[in-house]
Scaffold this motif. Structure first.
Motif, PDB file in Angstrom:
ATOM      1  N   ASN A  10       0.780  -1.185   0.094  1.00 38.58           N
ATOM      2  CA  ASN A  10      -0.101  -0.051  -0.029  1.00 38.58           C
ATOM      3  C   ASN A  10       0.881   1.421   0.083  1.00 38.58           C
ATOM      4  O   ASN A  10       1.581   1.425   0.668  1.00 38.58           O
ATOM      5  CB  ASN A  10      -0.780  -0.259   1.253  1.00 38.58           C
ATOM      6  N   TYR A  11       0.488   2.251  -1.006  1.00 35.03           N
ATOM      7  CA  TYR A  11       1.096   3.377  -0.896  1.00 35.03           C
ATOM      8  C   TYR A  11       0.189   4.674  -0.904  1.00 35.03           C
ATOM      9  O   TYR A  11       0.596   5.793  -1.511  1.00 35.03           O
ATOM     10  CB  TYR A  11       2.244   3.571  -2.230  1.00 35.03           C
ATOM     11  N   ALA A  22       6.025  10.853   1.541  1.00 33.90           N
ATOM     12  CA  ALA A  22       6.171  11.924   0.684  1.00 33.90           C
ATOM     13  C   ALA A  22       7.416  12.608   1.394  1.00 33.90           C
ATOM     14  O   ALA A  22       7.296  12.996   2.554  1.00 33.90           O
ATOM     15  CB  ALA A  22       5.280  12.839   0.380  1.00 33.90           C
ATOM     16  N   ARG A  23       8.566  12.752   0.787  1.00 36.66           N
ATOM     17  CA  ARG A  23       9.878  13.735   1.043  1.00 36.66           C
ATOM     18  C   ARG A  23       9.170  15.163   1.065  1.00 36.66           C
ATOM     19  O   ARG A  23       8.389  15.396   0.295  1.00 36.66           O
ATOM     20  CB  ARG A  23      10.705  13.580   0.248  1.00 36.66           C
ATOM     21  N   PRO A  24       9.483  15.920   2.006  1.00 38.44           N
ATOM     22  CA  PRO A  24       9.035  17.364   2.179  1.00 38.44           C
ATOM     23  C   PRO A  24       9.463  18.020   0.946  1.00 38.44           C
ATOM     24  O   PRO A  24       8.579  18.851   0.468  1.00 38.44           O
ATOM     25  CB  PRO A  24       9.853  17.924   3.231  1.00 38.44           C
ATOM     26  N   GLU A  25      10.502  17.875   0.365  1.00 35.95           N
ATOM     27  CA  GLU A  25      11.313  18.674  -0.715  1.00 35.95           C
ATOM     28  C   GLU A  25      10.404  17.963  -2.289  1.00 35.95           C
ATOM     29  O   GLU A  25      10.757  18.705  -3.136  1.00 35.95           O
ATOM     30  CB  GLU A  25      12.812  18.313  -0.925  1.00 35.95           C
ATOM     31  N   LEU A  26       9.640  16.906  -1.829  1.00 40.04           N
ATOM     32  CA  LEU A  26       9.081  16.502  -3.394  1.00 40.04           C
ATOM     33  C   LEU A  26       7.531  16.715  -3.148  1.00 40.04           C
ATOM     34  O   LEU A  26       6.637  16.344  -3.882  1.00 40.04           O
ATOM     35  CB  LEU A  26       9.340  14.963  -3.423  1.00 40.04           C
ATOM     36  N   ASP A  27       7.042  17.303  -1.989  1.00 40.95           N
ATOM     37  CA  ASP A  27       5.754  17.547  -1.740  1.00 40.95           C
ATOM     38  C   ASP A  27       5.277  18.934  -2.303  1.00 40.95           C
ATOM     39  O   ASP A  27       5.408  19.857  -1.688  1.00 40.95           O
ATOM     40  CB  ASP A  27       5.296  17.354  -0.396  1.00 40.95           C
ATOM     41  N   ALA A  28       5.010  19.053  -3.521  1.00 41.81           N
ATOM     42  CA  ALA A  28       4.610  20.425  -4.134  1.00 41.81           C
ATOM     43  C   ALA A  28       5.685  21.351  -4.119  1.00 41.81           C
ATOM     44  O   ALA A  28       5.765  22.359  -3.667  1.00 41.81           O
ATOM     45  CB  ALA A  28       3.239  20.962  -3.329  1.00 41.81           C
ATOM     46  N   PHE A  45     -11.788   3.323   1.169  1.00 42.32           N
ATOM     47  CA  PHE A  45     -11.340   2.304   2.323  1.00 42.32           C
ATOM     48  C   PHE A  45      -9.907   2.098   2.263  1.00 42.32           C
ATOM     49  O   PHE A  45      -9.502   1.566   3.305  1.00 42.32           O
ATOM     50  CB  PHE A  45     -11.856   0.907   1.825  1.00 42.32           C
ATOM     51  N   ALA A  46      -9.236   2.993   1.785  1.00 40.79           N
ATOM     52  CA  ALA A  46      -7.508   2.866   1.820  1.00 40.79           C
ATOM     53  C   ALA A  46      -7.209   3.675   3.102  1.00 40.79           C
ATOM     54  O   ALA A  46      -7.686   4.965   3.514  1.00 40.79           O
ATOM     55  CB  ALA A  46      -7.088   3.218   0.583  1.00 40.79           C
ATOM     56  N   GLN A  47      -6.214   3.131   3.816  1.00 42.35           N
ATOM     57  CA  GLN A  47      -5.526   3.888   4.737  1.00 42.35           C
ATOM     58  C   GLN A  47      -4.168   4.395   4.416  1.00 42.35           C
ATOM     59  O   GLN A  47      -3.388   3.763   3.449  1.00 42.35           O
ATOM     60  CB  GLN A  47      -5.206   2.946   5.935  1.00 42.35           C
ATOM     61  N   ALA A  48      -3.749   5.387   4.888  1.00 45.23           N
ATOM     62  CA  ALA A  48      -2.372   5.834   4.451  1.00 45.23           C
ATOM     63  C   ALA A  48      -1.306   5.048   4.572  1.00 45.23           C
ATOM     64  O   ALA A  48      -1.429   3.926   5.440  1.00 45.23           O
ATOM     65  CB  ALA A  48      -1.801   7.144   5.328  1.00 45.23           C
ATOM     66  N   ALA A  49      -0.325   4.727   3.621  1.00 46.95           N
ATOM     67  CA  ALA A  49       0.650   3.952   3.685  1.00 46.95           C
ATOM     68  C   ALA A  49       1.562   3.637   5.003  1.00 46.95           C
ATOM     69  O   ALA A  49       1.847   4.648   5.578  1.00 46.95           O
ATOM     70  CB  ALA A  49       1.698   4.300   2.439  1.00 46.95           C
ATOM     71  N   ARG A  50       1.839   2.386   5.515  1.00 43.12           N
ATOM     72  CA  ARG A  50       2.199   2.126   6.828  1.00 43.12           C
ATOM     73  C   ARG A  50       3.987   2.233   6.532  1.00 43.12           C
ATOM     74  O   ARG A  50       4.542   2.170   7.557  1.00 43.12           O
ATOM     75  CB  ARG A  50       1.984   1.049   7.344  1.00 43.12           C
ATOM     76  N   GLU A  51       4.249   1.835   5.234  1.00 41.88           N
ATOM     77  CA  GLU A  51       5.663   1.713   4.973  1.00 41.88           C
ATOM     78  C   GLU A  51       6.295   3.286   4.895  1.00 41.88           C
ATOM     79  O   GLU A  51       6.243   3.905   3.875  1.00 41.88           O
ATOM     80  CB  GLU A  51       5.962   1.261   3.567  1.00 41.88           C
ATOM     81  N   THR A  52       7.092   3.409   6.075  1.00 40.43           N
ATOM     82  CA  THR A  52       7.720   4.994   6.028  1.00 40.43           C
ATOM     83  C   THR A  52       8.288   5.333   4.727  1.00 40.43           C
ATOM     84  O   THR A  52       8.496   6.367   4.562  1.00 40.43           O
ATOM     85  CB  THR A  52       8.206   5.282   7.438  1.00 40.43           C
ATOM     86  N   ALA A  58       6.094   8.738  -6.501  1.00 41.31           N
ATOM     87  CA  ALA A  58       7.258   9.132  -6.808  1.00 41.31           C
ATOM     88  C   ALA A  58       7.852  10.121  -5.871  1.00 41.31           C
ATOM     89  O   ALA A  58       8.838  10.990  -5.917  1.00 41.31           O
ATOM     90  CB  ALA A  58       7.643   9.740  -8.224  1.00 41.31           C
ATOM     91  N   GLN A  59       7.093  10.382  -4.811  1.00 41.64           N
ATOM     92  CA  GLN A  59       7.425  11.301  -3.655  1.00 41.64           C
ATOM     93  C   GLN A  59       8.008  10.874  -2.574  1.00 41.64           C
ATOM     94  O   GLN A  59       8.838  11.416  -1.796  1.00 41.64           O
ATOM     95  CB  GLN A  59       6.015  11.870  -3.078  1.00 41.64           C
TER      96      GLN A  59
END
Length: 358
Positions: free
Chosen positions: A89-90, A275-281, A264-271, A112-113
């Protein structure tokens, strides 16, 4: 008289599957399903042939070059019997379409974030496959989407989900947000029931596509797809698509994000996939000024790196032309002298659009 030792009951195939499933969850996978190579029929090859015959694969020549190996799992590995399909899950923590309204910011596809999913998924696959080999003494091979294997149809056959009208896999539990991996093995395992189609009359994914890349439900013309244009295509992007691309500079999440099953999806549990801060918008003007060295540094261990600096800056030029920010003019003027002919062409086109708006 001493009692004779009691024999442990023989392990059934269902027991083996249960052990593999439990181990897969321990490795961090979120979805697990089983199918067999002999259940993959000729319709898989027929769909691939029809897609390529219509030219809808665009310039993805690797599809043609490896088509024979892609048509059936046994064409890739004749000894394969069992297929373990796995999903990771991502799902994003926020609405990925919100950034489309921020014209001075870059929309980078959710997948890709974070860390390159090939690295994340393959590490887990290798660990699980190694355990299967040690536990059951059978041969194994692992595949992420860089190999000539059709993961989505195989995952659907294994019951993880179904291929939706946008041609991507949809899960009742995780919506459209699953990275897929496959383990082929000589281990003989009974197949799970395939998942049935639950799209119903919904056409959200088809209706939202900015470039009308779906000729019909369950069909994709990659040549019109923003993900293909920004990632796979390395030439001058036709002007007819520029406005529709908006600020999408790497991929497009529109058809995935509007799927009703995402509720029904939950946020990804794989850290590693967060998203990296520098790749989030990130700011478009900043990205357009990256040279090759700074591009490689910024996107190390990230999927964006694979398209290279020139293709990436080309995409940023289109987004700057769509944004209407006069502050981008000096940046684009400088890029008109870029060593890359593709970047120069798109910088000139973006300048023209900005000046028309001004």
């Amino acid at each position: 008289m001493p009692r004779s030792p009691t024999k442990a009951p023989a392990e059934t195939q269902d027991d083996v599957k249960a052990r593999i499933r439990a181990r897969a969850y321990e490795e961090g996978f979120d979805a697990v399903g089983f199918t067999t190579a002999d259940r993959i029929g000729p319709e898989l090859a027929e769909r691939l042939d029809a897609f390529m015959a219509l030219g809808r694969h665009g310039e993805m020549r690797w599809l043609e070059e490896k088509a024979e190996r892609r048509r059936h799992p046994n064409a890739l590995w004749p000894e394969a019997r069992g297929i373990v399909a796995l999903g990771l899950n991502y799902a994003p923590a926020k609405n990925p379409l919100a950034v489309l309204a921020e014209k001075d910011r870059a929309a980078i596809s959710v997948y890709a974030q974070g860390r390159d999913y090939h690295l994340v998924v393959k590490k887990k696959l290798k660990s699980l496959a190694g355990w299967i080999h040690r536990a059951f003494g059978q041969e194994v091979k692992v595949f992420v989407d860089t190999a000539p294997l059709m993961e989505k149809p195989l995952s659907a056959a294994a019951g993880i989900g179904w291929q939706g009208k946008h041609t991507n896999l949809v899960s009742r539990e995780f919506g459209s947000w699953l990275f897929l991996g496959v383990i082929l093995t000589t281990l003989d395992l009974p197949a799970d029931a395939p998942e049935s189609d639950h799209c119903g009359s919904c056409t959200n994914c088809l209706d939202i596509c900015p470039t009308q890349a779906f000729p019909a439900p369950y069909q994709l013309d990659a040549r019109r797809c923003i993900s293909y244009l920004t990632i796979e295509y390395d030439g001058v992007i036709p002007e007819e698509f520029h406005a529709a691309m908006g600020n999408r500079i790497y991929g497009c999440d529109d058809c995935l994000a509007v799927c009703p099953w995402n509720k029904f999806a939950q946020a990804a549990r794989e850290t590693a996939l967060h998203a990296r801060p520098e790749l989030d918008a990130p700011a478009l003007i900043e990205l357009a000024q990256l040279d090759d060295a700074s591009f490689r540094e910024r996107f190390s261990t990230n999927p964006v790196k694979r398209i290279g600096r020139d293709r990436f800056v080309r995409n940023a030029c289109i987004a700057l032309g769509n944004g209407g920010d006069a502050a981008a003019i000096p940046v684009l003027e400088k890029l008109c002298g870029d060593p890359s002919a593709v970047v120069r062409a798109h910088a000139r086109a973006a300048l023209q659009r900005l000046r028309r708006k001004a």
